[in-house]
Write a protein that holds these residues in place. Structure first.
Motif, PDB file in Angstrom:
ATOM      1  N   ASN A  60      32.797  37.718  26.382  1.00  0.00           N
ATOM      2  CA  ASN A  60      32.804  37.420  27.809  1.00  0.00           C
ATOM      3  C   ASN A  60      32.715  38.718  28.614  1.00  0.00           C
ATOM      4  O   ASN A  60      32.952  39.809  28.092  1.00  0.00           O
ATOM      5  N   TYR A  61      32.373  38.566  29.870  1.00  0.00           N
ATOM      6  CA  TYR A  61      32.227  39.721  30.764  1.00  0.00           C
ATOM      7  C   TYR A  61      32.645  39.301  32.163  1.00  0.00           C
ATOM      8  O   TYR A  61      32.278  38.228  32.630  1.00  0.00           O
ATOM      9  N   ARG A  62      33.429  40.157  32.830  1.00  0.00           N
ATOM     10  CA  ARG A  62      33.795  39.913  34.227  1.00  0.00           C
ATOM     11  C   ARG A  62      33.472  41.159  35.039  1.00  0.00           C
ATOM     12  O   ARG A  62      33.792  42.280  34.631  1.00  0.00           O
ATOM     13  N   ASN A 193      35.380  35.381  44.846  1.00  0.00           N
ATOM     14  CA  ASN A 193      35.627  36.625  45.585  1.00  0.00           C
ATOM     15  C   ASN A 193      34.687  37.741  45.132  1.00  0.00           C
ATOM     16  O   ASN A 193      35.103  38.883  44.894  1.00  0.00           O
ATOM     17  N   ASP A 194      33.398  37.394  44.995  1.00  0.00           N
ATOM     18  CA  ASP A 194      32.342  38.346  44.600  1.00  0.00           C
ATOM     19  C   ASP A 194      32.499  38.858  43.173  1.00  0.00           C
ATOM     20  O   ASP A 194      31.836  39.814  42.781  1.00  0.00           O
TER      21      ASP A 194
END
Length: 204
Positions: A60-62, A193-194
């Motif tokens: 995963n990536y945030r 929130n972007d």
């Protein structure tokens, strides 16, 4: 008209060569920028081409919105999650414990604006372990035995699973975009929130 000397001609060729190199570099740089920043895969409209396939989460990536998935530093997922398209309008999402499906949900897909697909839960599926240890006796009547061949994850499983269309059903519709890249399926959450969150699955 005065004739150009060999020295002047040589200087002219050098300048022309430099200009040509600059054109190639700028053009190539522009092409690289376009391919890597503006050539994001198109989101899939449905899963008809991969119905019956079985995917498991790998990373995963945030962070910021991704324009390409070629050089992402994926973080390994703590839990194994599955994503399995059943047909054009239904997918199965499962959670695994010790390499065995523990719980899952059949979700209906709803087309939304801007290439988003909404997922709405239709049923709740549990393993025999979950059914016997976490479902109260008075609630077990809402479950019936599942036919494993209806779920891509479980086609070859001989374990017992149960399905309910009333127990633990969440009516909230969640919005995602999905991308297919070879044997990879990538899920993009609607931004919060972007901040963007992506999940990468690999076909099993």
């Amino acid at each position: 008209m005065t004739k150009r000397t060999k020295k002047e001609k040589s200087k002219g060729w050098i300048i022309a060569g430099i200009v040509l190199i600059l054109i190639v570099l700028v053009g190539g740089g522009g092409l690289w920028y376009y391919q890597n920043i503006h050539s994001k895969l198109s989101p899939v409209a449905d899963f008809s081409t991969v119905s019956g396939k079985f995917y498991l989460s790998e990373g995963n990536y945030r962070g910021e919105e991704l324009a390409t998935f070629d050089h992402v530093k994926w973080e390994k997922t703590a839990k194994k999650l599955s994503f399995s398209p059943i047909d054009q309008s239904n997918i199965f999402i499962g959670t695994y414990t010790d390499n065995k499906l523990f719980t899952g949900r059949i979700m209906a897909t709803i087309k939304q604006k801007d290439n988003y697909l909404g997922l709405k839960q239709e049923s709740f599926i549990v393993s025999d372990e979950y059914y016997n240890s976490k479902v109260k006796k008075e609630d077990q009547a809402s479950f019936e035995k599942l036919d494993n061949k209806n779920i891509p994850d479980l086609v070859n499983s001989k374990d017992t699973y149960y399905i309910s269309k009333t127990f633990h059903i969440n009516s909230e519709i969640k919005s995602y975009k999905f991308y297919l890249k070879g044997k990879e399926l990538i899920r993009e959450n609607a931004p919060d929130n972007d901040s963007y969150y992506y999940m990468k699955y690999e076909q099993q």
